[in-house]
Design a protein around this motif. Sequence first.
Motif, PDB file in Angstrom:
ATOM      1  N   THR A 171      47.876  -0.278  -2.176  1.00 56.25           N
ATOM      2  CA  THR A 171      46.461   0.132  -1.297  1.00 56.25           C
ATOM      3  C   THR A 171      46.650   1.594  -1.189  1.00 56.25           C
ATOM      4  O   THR A 171      45.277   2.212  -1.182  1.00 56.25           O
ATOM      5  N   LEU A 172      47.692   2.302  -1.149  1.00 58.53           N
ATOM      6  CA  LEU A 172      47.542   3.872  -1.019  1.00 58.53           C
ATOM      7  C   LEU A 172      47.229   4.468  -2.279  1.00 58.53           C
ATOM      8  O   LEU A 172      46.300   5.478  -2.285  1.00 58.53           O
ATOM      9  N   ALA A 192      34.675   3.306  -0.099  1.00 57.79           N
ATOM     10  CA  ALA A 192      36.113   3.318  -0.410  1.00 57.79           C
ATOM     11  C   ALA A 192      36.766   2.446   0.250  1.00 57.79           C
ATOM     12  O   ALA A 192      37.889   1.876   0.008  1.00 57.79           O
ATOM     13  N   ILE A 193      36.692   2.354   1.616  1.00 57.60           N
ATOM     14  CA  ILE A 193      37.536   1.529   2.516  1.00 57.60           C
ATOM     15  C   ILE A 193      37.310  -0.002   1.970  1.00 57.60           C
ATOM     16  O   ILE A 193      38.484  -0.766   2.133  1.00 57.60           O
ATOM     17  N   LEU A 194      36.199  -0.557   1.766  1.00 54.47           N
ATOM     18  CA  LEU A 194      35.908  -1.801   1.427  1.00 54.47           C
ATOM     19  C   LEU A 194      36.615  -2.087   0.136  1.00 54.47           C
ATOM     20  O   LEU A 194      37.235  -3.102  -0.002  1.00 54.47           O
ATOM     21  N   LEU A 195      36.545  -1.239  -0.924  1.00 56.02           N
ATOM     22  CA  LEU A 195      37.006  -1.360  -2.295  1.00 56.02           C
ATOM     23  C   LEU A 195      38.413  -1.628  -2.022  1.00 56.02           C
ATOM     24  O   LEU A 195      39.209  -2.219  -2.645  1.00 56.02           O
ATOM     25  N   GLY A 196      39.174  -0.400  -1.340  1.00 59.54           N
ATOM     26  CA  GLY A 196      40.762  -0.422  -1.167  1.00 59.54           C
ATOM     27  C   GLY A 196      41.355  -1.526  -0.474  1.00 59.54           C
ATOM     28  O   GLY A 196      42.132  -1.985  -0.771  1.00 59.54           O
ATOM     29  N   SER A 197      40.376  -2.194   0.542  1.00 60.17           N
ATOM     30  CA  SER A 197      40.798  -3.339   1.067  1.00 60.17           C
ATOM     31  C   SER A 197      40.552  -4.590   0.061  1.00 60.17           C
ATOM     32  O   SER A 197      41.532  -5.392   0.087  1.00 60.17           O
ATOM     33  N   VAL A 198      39.777  -4.553  -0.829  1.00 54.46           N
ATOM     34  CA  VAL A 198      39.569  -5.597  -1.652  1.00 54.46           C
ATOM     35  C   VAL A 198      40.955  -5.754  -2.490  1.00 54.46           C
ATOM     36  O   VAL A 198      41.607  -6.706  -2.878  1.00 54.46           O
ATOM     37  N   PHE A 201      41.775  -9.079   4.578  1.00 55.82           N
ATOM     38  CA  PHE A 201      40.686  -8.303   4.049  1.00 55.82           C
ATOM     39  C   PHE A 201      39.956  -7.631   5.400  1.00 55.82           C
ATOM     40  O   PHE A 201      39.778  -6.529   5.520  1.00 55.82           O
ATOM     41  N   PRO A 202      39.324  -8.828   6.094  1.00 55.36           N
ATOM     42  CA  PRO A 202      38.490  -7.886   7.151  1.00 55.36           C
ATOM     43  C   PRO A 202      39.340  -7.377   8.378  1.00 55.36           C
ATOM     44  O   PRO A 202      38.941  -6.468   8.857  1.00 55.36           O
ATOM     45  N   LEU A 211      40.475  -2.130  10.726  1.00 54.29           N
ATOM     46  CA  LEU A 211      41.296  -1.242  11.482  1.00 54.29           C
ATOM     47  C   LEU A 211      41.200   0.032  10.537  1.00 54.29           C
ATOM     48  O   LEU A 211      41.150   0.984  11.567  1.00 54.29           O
ATOM     49  N   CYS A 212      41.195   0.238   9.369  1.00 53.79           N
ATOM     50  CA  CYS A 212      41.064   1.445   8.755  1.00 53.79           C
ATOM     51  C   CYS A 212      39.635   2.190   8.923  1.00 53.79           C
ATOM     52  O   CYS A 212      39.648   3.336   9.214  1.00 53.79           O
TER      53      CYS A 212
END
Length: 161
Positions: free
Chosen positions: A62-63, A86-92, A118-119, A124-125
């Motif tokens: 993730t990081l 970027a937050i969405l893709l990083g979470s995916v 995922f959600p 949170l982020c």
Amino acid sequence: MMTKLDVIWSLPRTYKRLISLMIDTAFVCLVFVLAFWARLGSFDGLMNNAVGWVLLCTVVVTLVANMRLGLYRAVLRYLTFHAFTAILLGSVFSALSITIFAYFFNAPIPRTVPVIFFPFLVMLCGGARLLMRGLLVQSSKKTSEAVLVIGAGATGRQLAL
């Protein structure tokens, strides 16, 4: 008058990035535990070594994904749609890494945990960054002077924030 948050705003960019990394690490761990609990209703399965390895690898993925997507280069004052993408893709990537590492380490993680994860991670982020942006904008509005910008388009709108 200096507020408590002015200390954070005045830190060098490197320290702010390190703080963001630490907060995201805490968020990933918290969301993993909450997703596990939301699925099973207990924390019993978390005390497994394989689950610990999955969590550790997921945090690293993730990081790294967030770094590669430019999330830590984004300036909170000008947080745009790119940062939310970027937050969405990083979470995916993070949710997929749970699935892959659970299979690789043969961890007893239900298949729905990444779906729940995922959600939770996006909220949170993304929510934390929106909150910080709101606090930053509020603290800078107290000292700013009204200015009229004509013909600047998107750049002018960002300047107005």
